[in-house]
Motif scaffolding. Structure first.
Motif, PDB file in Angstrom:
ATOM      1  N   ARG A  67       0.912  -1.300  -0.241  1.00 44.22           N
ATOM      2  CA  ARG A  67      -0.094  -0.378   0.059  1.00 44.22           C
ATOM      3  C   ARG A  67       0.570   1.288   0.170  1.00 44.22           C
ATOM      4  O   ARG A  67       0.266   2.116   0.370  1.00 44.22           O
ATOM      5  CB  ARG A  67      -0.960   0.434   1.106  1.00 44.22           C
ATOM      6  CG  ARG A  67      -2.435  -0.694   0.888  1.00 44.22           C
ATOM      7  CD  ARG A  67      -3.256  -0.975   1.594  1.00 44.22           C
ATOM      8  NE  ARG A  67      -4.168   0.805   1.329  1.00 44.22           N
ATOM      9  CZ  ARG A  67      -4.966   1.424   2.042  1.00 44.22           C
ATOM     10  NH1 ARG A  67      -5.929   0.266   2.567  1.00 44.22           N
ATOM     11  NH2 ARG A  67      -6.060   2.275   1.758  1.00 44.22           N
ATOM     12  N   TYR A 121     -10.687  -6.966   3.378  1.00 46.82           N
ATOM     13  CA  TYR A 121      -9.697  -6.306   1.730  1.00 46.82           C
ATOM     14  C   TYR A 121     -10.832  -7.370   0.524  1.00 46.82           C
ATOM     15  O   TYR A 121     -11.026  -6.742  -0.958  1.00 46.82           O
ATOM     16  CB  TYR A 121      -8.600  -6.899   1.548  1.00 46.82           C
ATOM     17  CG  TYR A 121      -6.770  -6.029   2.089  1.00 46.82           C
ATOM     18  CD1 TYR A 121      -7.458  -4.688   1.099  1.00 46.82           C
ATOM     19  CD2 TYR A 121      -6.617  -6.251   2.987  1.00 46.82           C
ATOM     20  CE1 TYR A 121      -6.571  -3.737   1.774  1.00 46.82           C
ATOM     21  CE2 TYR A 121      -5.670  -4.706   3.813  1.00 46.82           C
ATOM     22  CZ  TYR A 121      -5.656  -3.914   2.627  1.00 46.82           C
ATOM     23  OH  TYR A 121      -4.893  -2.898   3.111  1.00 46.82           O
ATOM     24  N   PHE A 145      -2.354  -7.339  -1.594  1.00 47.50           N
ATOM     25  CA  PHE A 145      -2.699  -8.451  -0.119  1.00 47.50           C
ATOM     26  C   PHE A 145      -2.636  -9.354  -0.078  1.00 47.50           C
ATOM     27  O   PHE A 145      -2.426 -10.306   0.416  1.00 47.50           O
ATOM     28  CB  PHE A 145      -4.070  -7.471   0.336  1.00 47.50           C
ATOM     29  CG  PHE A 145      -4.782  -8.071   1.600  1.00 47.50           C
ATOM     30  CD1 PHE A 145      -3.627  -7.382   2.297  1.00 47.50           C
ATOM     31  CD2 PHE A 145      -5.147  -9.174   1.455  1.00 47.50           C
ATOM     32  CE1 PHE A 145      -3.797  -8.005   3.817  1.00 47.50           C
ATOM     33  CE2 PHE A 145      -5.628 -10.147   3.447  1.00 47.50           C
ATOM     34  CZ  PHE A 145      -5.208  -9.133   3.877  1.00 47.50           C
TER      35      PHE A 145
END
Length: 301
Positions: free
Chosen positions: A51, A159, A220
């Motif tokens: 991120r 997520y 992720f």
């Protein structure tokens, strides 16, 4: 940078020449920044974490005197678009890094922070010819087994929900400033109020600069499906691990075990800090890196 949130490392950064560049890698465009003298004897390619983007490692770069650092934005983050026609798996990221180094800095030392430590380790284990490997806050064990495994499972749900909700709602959830702040507060360990404000401001500015929810979810899943221990035994390159004693993602005991998995590794432990070595103790990290480079160079003579 907002005047209300001073940058504690601004003066050092302003003394370093910086150039923004682009290169074609793996069929797509990669944006990267070059810090330091072009004729430096040592070049490091620095890979940021999940991120994040290249700004995150600037505090460490600011303390690496006389070293040239090339810092790309990972595909799908910052100013680098997603990889065209590919899922963002670890294999894809490792291939991207290998080709990036070959294009812009063959023979460079490779540095990875957090998720970047996984990408860097996978690439070097897969054949990227780096003379030295530096891993800061390495993900040394499965994330779900860390001291905050419950929070990691909540992140998995977060997520997943962001990827499954209607696109507008999912995107809003993933870019929520409230959730970004919760992440930031949970990771910061310093009691210095000004430094905490700086950390939160950095996360507010850069933590949502991902291309879209699909690439974020893919990255992720990649980040929690792998860790450096998978690749350590295959890495014969001299390696430096810069670990934090209060890391909530990989406990220091796991980092000590990780060191033993490498054929040639040194571990430096930094006290009083967690997963934000690059923000809270960049000087200590840079000093460890500089010592490692001097020592490993002496060993090859």
């Amino acid at each position: 940078m907002s005047r209300s949130v001073p940058h504690p490392y601004a003066a050092r950064l302003e003394s370093i020449p910086v150039l923004r560049r682009e290169v074609e890698v793996e069929g797509g465009r990669t944006a990267y920044w070059t810090y330091g003298p072009e004729d430096a004897a040592t070049t490091i390619v620095a890979v940021h974490g999940f991120r994040g983007e290249h700004h995150g490692l600037e505090p460490v770069v600011a303390h690496l005197e006389g070293i040239r650092v090339l810092s790309p934005d990972l595909p799908g983050f910052g100013e680098t678009p997603p990889l065209p026609g590919r899922r963002h798996t670890l294999e894809a990221y490792a291939a991207w890094l290998t080709d990036f180094v070959a294009e812009v800095a063959p023979g460079a030392i490779v540095l990875g922070h957090s998720f970047g430590s996984i990408v860097a380790a996978a690439a070097v284990a897969g054949g990227l010819p780096a003379p030295r490997l530096i891993l800061v806050n390495p993900i040394g064990a499965p994330a779900l087994e860390g001291p905050r495994g419950v929070l990691t499972r909540l992140a998995v749900f977060y997520y997943w929900a962001g990827a499954r909700l209607p696109r507008r709602l999912g995107d809003a959830l993933l870019r929520s400033r409230i959730i970004v702040r919760v992440m930031s507060v949970s990771m910061a360990k310093t009691r210095d109020r000004d430094l905490r404000r700086f950390i939160h401001d950095q996360h507010d500015r850069y933590f949502s600069r991902f291309a879209d929810r699909d690439v974020l979810h893919e990255a992720f899943v990649t980040s929690v499906s792998h860790d450096v221990s998978q690749f350590a035994p295959a890495i014969t390159t001299p390696t430096l691990l810069v670990a934090a004693e209060r890391d909530d993602i990989t406990p220091i005991e796991a980092e000590r075990r990780l060191r033993g998995l490498f054929p040639r590794a040194e571990l430096v432990e930094i006290a009083g800090v967690g997963h934000l070595i690059h923000y809270e103790t960049p000087r200590e990290a840079a000093e460890a890196i500089s010592r490692f480079l001097r020592t490993s160079a002496d060993d090859t003579r």
